[in-house]
Enzyme design. Structure first.
Site, PDB file in Angstrom:
ATOM      1  N   VAL A  40     -25.956 -28.290 -13.593  1.00  0.00           N
ATOM      2  CA  VAL A  40     -26.732 -29.331 -14.515  1.00  0.00           C
ATOM      3  C   VAL A  40     -26.654 -29.143 -15.862  1.00  0.00           C
ATOM      4  CG1 VAL A  40     -28.922 -30.213 -14.544  1.00  0.00           C
ATOM      5  CG2 VAL A  40     -28.055 -29.812 -12.310  1.00  0.00           C
ATOM      6  N   TYR A  41     -26.668 -27.820 -16.406  1.00  0.00           N
ATOM      7  CA  TYR A  41     -26.792 -27.344 -17.543  1.00  0.00           C
ATOM      8  C   TYR A  41     -25.405 -28.024 -18.221  1.00  0.00           C
ATOM      9  CZ  TYR A  41     -27.131 -24.764 -21.888  1.00  0.00           C
ATOM     10  OH  TYR A  41     -27.240 -24.409 -23.198  1.00  0.00           O
ATOM     11  N   GLU A 126     -42.862   0.467 -27.817  1.00  0.00           N
ATOM     12  CA  GLU A 126     -41.566  -0.213 -27.410  1.00  0.00           C
ATOM     13  C   GLU A 126     -40.310   0.582 -27.353  1.00  0.00           C
ATOM     14  OE1 GLU A 126     -41.406  -3.863 -30.120  1.00  0.00           O
ATOM     15  OE2 GLU A 126     -43.420  -3.008 -30.851  1.00  0.00           O
ATOM     16  N   LYS A 128     -36.562   1.700 -28.585  1.00  0.00           N
ATOM     17  CA  LYS A 128     -35.713   1.666 -29.753  1.00  0.00           C
ATOM     18  C   LYS A 128     -34.457   1.077 -29.279  1.00  0.00           C
ATOM     19  CE  LYS A 128     -34.912   3.922 -33.829  1.00  0.00           C
ATOM     20  NZ  LYS A 128     -33.302   3.753 -33.894  1.00  0.00           N
ATOM     21  N   ASP A 130     -30.644   0.300 -29.244  1.00  0.00           N
ATOM     22  CA  ASP A 130     -29.389   0.815 -30.136  1.00  0.00           C
ATOM     23  C   ASP A 130     -28.492  -0.053 -30.363  1.00  0.00           C
ATOM     24  OD1 ASP A 130     -28.600   3.214 -31.261  1.00  0.00           O
ATOM     25  OD2 ASP A 130     -27.214   3.769 -29.637  1.00  0.00           O
ATOM     26  N   GLU A 186     -33.579  -6.805 -33.042  1.00  0.00           N
ATOM     27  CA  GLU A 186     -32.166  -5.884 -32.966  1.00  0.00           C
ATOM     28  C   GLU A 186     -31.238  -6.710 -32.129  1.00  0.00           C
ATOM     29  OE1 GLU A 186     -30.976  -1.801 -33.825  1.00  0.00           O
ATOM     30  OE2 GLU A 186     -32.945  -3.121 -34.394  1.00  0.00           O
ATOM     31  N   TYR A 238     -38.831  -8.170 -32.522  1.00  0.00           N
ATOM     32  CA  TYR A 238     -40.030  -7.148 -32.512  1.00  0.00           C
ATOM     33  C   TYR A 238     -41.060  -7.109 -33.532  1.00  0.00           C
ATOM     34  CZ  TYR A 238     -36.703  -4.502 -35.115  1.00  0.00           C
ATOM     35  OH  TYR A 238     -35.703  -4.066 -36.428  1.00  0.00           O
ATOM     36  N   LYS A 340     -37.501  10.143 -30.864  1.00  0.00           N
ATOM     37  CA  LYS A 340     -36.126   9.953 -30.474  1.00  0.00           C
ATOM     38  C   LYS A 340     -35.918  10.938 -29.371  1.00  0.00           C
ATOM     39  CE  LYS A 340     -33.361   8.121 -32.523  1.00  0.00           C
ATOM     40  NZ  LYS A 340     -32.522   8.565 -33.724  1.00  0.00           N
ATOM     41  N   CYS A 434       4.172  24.374 -33.932  1.00  0.00           N
ATOM     42  CA  CYS A 434       3.421  22.982 -33.990  1.00  0.00           C
ATOM     43  C   CYS A 434       3.703  21.933 -32.742  1.00  0.00           C
ATOM     44  CB  CYS A 434       3.738  22.468 -35.404  1.00  0.00           C
ATOM     45  SG  CYS A 434       3.168  20.640 -35.810  1.00  0.00           S
ATOM     46  N   CYS A 437       6.257  19.177 -35.103  1.00  0.00           N
ATOM     47  CA  CYS A 437       7.625  19.603 -35.584  1.00  0.00           C
ATOM     48  C   CYS A 437       8.002  20.801 -35.079  1.00  0.00           C
ATOM     49  CB  CYS A 437       7.224  19.524 -37.191  1.00  0.00           C
ATOM     50  SG  CYS A 437       6.407  20.957 -37.547  1.00  0.00           S
ATOM     51  N   CYS A 452      -0.287  24.009 -39.161  1.00  0.00           N
ATOM     52  CA  CYS A 452       1.049  23.785 -39.443  1.00  0.00           C
ATOM     53  C   CYS A 452       1.348  23.760 -40.998  1.00  0.00           C
ATOM     54  CB  CYS A 452       1.694  22.460 -38.763  1.00  0.00           C
ATOM     55  SG  CYS A 452       3.581  22.085 -39.281  1.00  0.00           S
ATOM     56  N   CYS A 457       6.294  17.915 -41.906  1.00  0.00           N
ATOM     57  CA  CYS A 457       5.742  17.568 -40.343  1.00  0.00           C
ATOM     58  C   CYS A 457       5.231  16.029 -40.145  1.00  0.00           C
ATOM     59  CB  CYS A 457       4.493  18.367 -39.999  1.00  0.00           C
ATOM     60  SG  CYS A 457       3.781  18.131 -38.342  1.00  0.00           S
TER      61      CYS A 457
END
Length: 706
Positions: A40-41, A126, A128, A130, A186, A238, A340, A434, A437, A452, A457
């Protein structure tokens, strides 16, 4: 003449369609209670789109069709925030939280009517999120601007990108709205969407995003909002700034027409949801320290079940009257704090060890892990640092190892569990030659790094060129890691000087390189000849010479000839330049290969002459001189390089890693493992404000958002 203006019936239908679709979006995103079938939407949306195509003059800013993204822009404009965006002070222990509550109580000592009987100040907890902080501006209920956090006083106008986020309403669900409302929240990428994006990028041979936070930030700054629309960002609101004197610093625009009396953060969150925003449902109104602790402890484990990343909890005093009385420091609100979570650790199997070669020739062992979910992202590799660390770990291929990852810090092996070691497991030792090389490697007795020393190299050549073209050095657009690898592998270039001999025709011989792209790269290379002497010096990639040191050295040695002829003692006499850096510069200029490189770059037209600056911003400071500093995390008002420059100009030394020789750790937000190591070693930690007081500098007035 025929009247072709749309009739009232079409206008009414357009209005009805928009209201129906906006209501459906509100129920789906803000209430999480969809009432309209998808089919419908879709049908209503297609009808709206068709009518607007036929009558484009009737398209409005709040129409759902305006979320699809616009044609790419060339740049983002800088805009001033109407209301400053502040940072949050961080707490890492329950003692920090108790101290915060006590400071708030002390600050309200003359007005404690709203303190609970137990002496606690009612607080809203609340999660936090990220992601990336966003400032939204609504005028007369219509979204007119979305901006990034920037430096807290100004940000970038990314409105076309913001409009693609479906959980941000284009029109507020509010009758008779005020002239202006400011909303903060956020923007973030759900973990499932993040995984899909990285899978697609992997299939296309593109570099992967490190974590959802980086992906969200990078997405918001896409110049093509159509790409943003495809990445399906989400949003939690927020904070609301109301247009009234009691509305928490709202700036005084407009009048509070038809707005409820909102006097607390809890009421504000409820109001935000009522007017169309998605608000995180995992909030809690706490009435004691124990309830704060319970909330923290619950989400310490349950957060891993969430469809998005969170790295802590935010606590705010609930009453706006208390918030207003406590006010702000220069950089943070006194009435809020972020608690934290510590770095995460997980066990996994070390399936093999590979060795990478960096631009200075340093060999870095890397553990190839059985993939494990850590801090919200799948980790399959972890650094082992160097041979000393390998010996300390006594690492065997097949070992079960504990891996740690804090925020954006590169995953590392913390320890191995020898009791789980399989029979026949072999101890890993660093190679004698190395891996790039095949030349013998060298490990100085007084250093942990194995190197090295073959300047030809391929890994060293690639690293030197990638560093040269990087943003802080010569900033050559269009030359990335893949193109550098191709140019070196096919022997088109063997040093940075060869870049300035590339032609469009030669570039077009490379796979998937057309004339237009080749011409742009050649033009970018030519433009880099105008970069100042300090950036050229940094681009040379001399060991221990960072961008701040390079500027400091260039200020004191206004041309390359003076620097090349100088002694280590003369170089070390510059404020902030220690003996190690001075000796490294002196040794670099003694090598004939590097002298030849300078001559070729001079002939190509690069800038090796600058202006001598005799003045120093800050005189040598006895509190700083001779002391070793490490700067970690995001500081409230200073960029990290600016903080380093202040320390160095006052006579201090800045290093990248914390050790027993470190005198001070300057700590900002998202400090990570360096803070933990400093605390374990007893190194004194300073905030930015404490650093500036120690130096005697006056900090710039900048307020940042959390």
């Amino acid at each position: 003449m025929t009247d072709i203006s749309p009739n009232l019936e079409i206008q009414a239908r357009l209005l009805e369609l928009r209201k129906l679709l906006q209501r459906a979006s509100y129920e789906y995103y803000a209430l999480d209670a969809p009432s309209m079938e998808d089919s419908v939407y879709d049908a209503l949306y297609q009808e709206l789109q068709k009518l607007e195509t036929q009558h484009p003059q009737l398209i409005t800013l709040d129409s759902p069709t305006q979320r699809v993204g616009e044609k790419p822009t060339t740049q983002f404009l800088s805009v001033q925030h109407h209301i400053p965006l502040y940072s949050l002070e961080n707490a890492f222990t329950s003692n920090d939280v108790n101290a915060w509550q006590e400071r708030c109580q002390k600050g309200l000592a003359s007005n404690l009517e709203e303190v609970l009987p137990n002496g606690f100040l009612e607080s809203v907890c609340e999660l936090k999120i990220d992601g990336s902080a966003i400032a939204l501006t609504y005028e007369h209920g219509i979204l007119v601007r979305g901006a990034t956090r920037g430096d807290g006083t100004s940000g970038e106008d990314i409105t076309p990108n913001i409009k693609t986020i479906r959980s941000i309403p284009l029109r507020l669900n509010l009758e008779n709205p005020p002239d202006r409302l400011e909303i903060r929240g956020e923007a973030f990428l759900p973990i499932a969407v993040f995984d899909e994006i990285n899978q697609e990028r992997s299939q296309q041979g593109e570099s992967l995003f490190a974590n959802p936070r980086n992906a969200a930030a990078g997405t918001l700054r896409q110049l093509d909002s159509r790409i943003v629309a495809k990445r399906r960002l989400d949003f939690f609101a927020y904070t609301i700034h109301l247009p009234s004197p009691s509305g928490r610093g709202a700036g005084g625009e407009g009048s509070p027409q038809n707005l409820p009396d909102i006097s607390s953060q809890w009421q504000a969150l409820e109001f935000l949801q009522q007017i169309g925003f998605r608000v995180n449902p995992n909030k809690r109104l706490c009435k004691s320290i124990q309830e704060l602790q319970d909330y923290y402890d619950f989400w310490a484990t349950e957060r891993h079940k969430l469809p998005y990343m969170t790295d802590g909890m935010v606590m705010k005093l609930n009453a706006f009257s208390q918030q207003e009385q406590l006010g702000f420091t220069q950089k943070t609100p006194r009435w809020a704090i972020a608690w934290k979570y510590p770095a995460e650790e997980m066990p996994t199997i070390i399936e093999s060890v590979t060795v990478q070669v960096g631009r200075t020739g340093t060999l870095t062992p890397v553990a190839e892990l059985r993939p494990v979910l850590l801090a919200g992202t799948t980790v399959s590799r972890a650094t082992l640092h160097n041979s000393d660390r390998l010996a300390e770990l006594d690492l065997h291929v097949g070992d079960t190892a504990i891996v740690r990852k804090a925020g954006e810090i590169i995953p590392e092996v913390v320890r191995v569990l020898p009791e789980l070691r399989p029979n026949g497991a072999t101890r890993f030792v660093m190679p004698t030659h190395c891996p790039e090389c095949s030349q013998p490697v060298f490990k100085p007795e007084n250093e942990a790094a194995t190197r090295c020393i073959n300047l030809q190299c391929p890994a060293i050549v690639r690293g030197a060129i990638e560093h040269w073209v990087s943003r802080d050095a010569l900033d050559i657009n269009g030359i990335g890691e893949k193109l550098v690898r191709q140019l070196v592998t096919e022997n088109h270039i063997t040093s940075v000087a060869d870049l300035y001999e590339l032609t469009s025709d030669r570039l077009q011989t490379l796979d998937r390189m057309g004339q237009k792209s080749a011409d742009k790269i050649v033009a970018a290379i030519a433009q880099s000849k105008n970069r100042p002497w300090a950036r050229v010096l940094y681009g040379l990639g001399i060991r221990h010479v960072g961008s701040v040191n390079a500027q400091n050295i260039a200020d004191n040695f206004p041309n390359v000839e003076l620097l090349a002829r100088s002694t280590p003692e003369a170089i070390a006499s510059i404020f902030g330049i220690g003996e190690e850096i001075a000796q490294s510069i002196y040794d670099w200029f003694r090598q004939q290969t590097n002298q030849n490189l300078i001559q070729r770059l001079q002939a190509a037209g690069l800038q090796f002459v600058g202006e001598k600056k005799d003045d120093q911003a800050i005189a040598i400071n006895p509190n700083i001189a001779g002391k070793t500093f490490v700067v970690t995390g995001t500081l409230p008002t200073l960029k990290r390089d600016e903080a380093k420059a202040l320390i160095q100009s006052a006579g201090g030394k800045v290093t990248d890693s914390v050790s027993k020789k470190t005198h001070y750790l300057v700590v900002g937000a998202e400090a990570g493992s360096k803070l933990e190591k400093a605390q374990s070693l007893g190194v004194q930690c300073l905030s930015e404000e404490e650093l500036l007081q120690l130096i005697g500098a006056i900090p710039p007035v900048v307020a940042l958002l959390r």
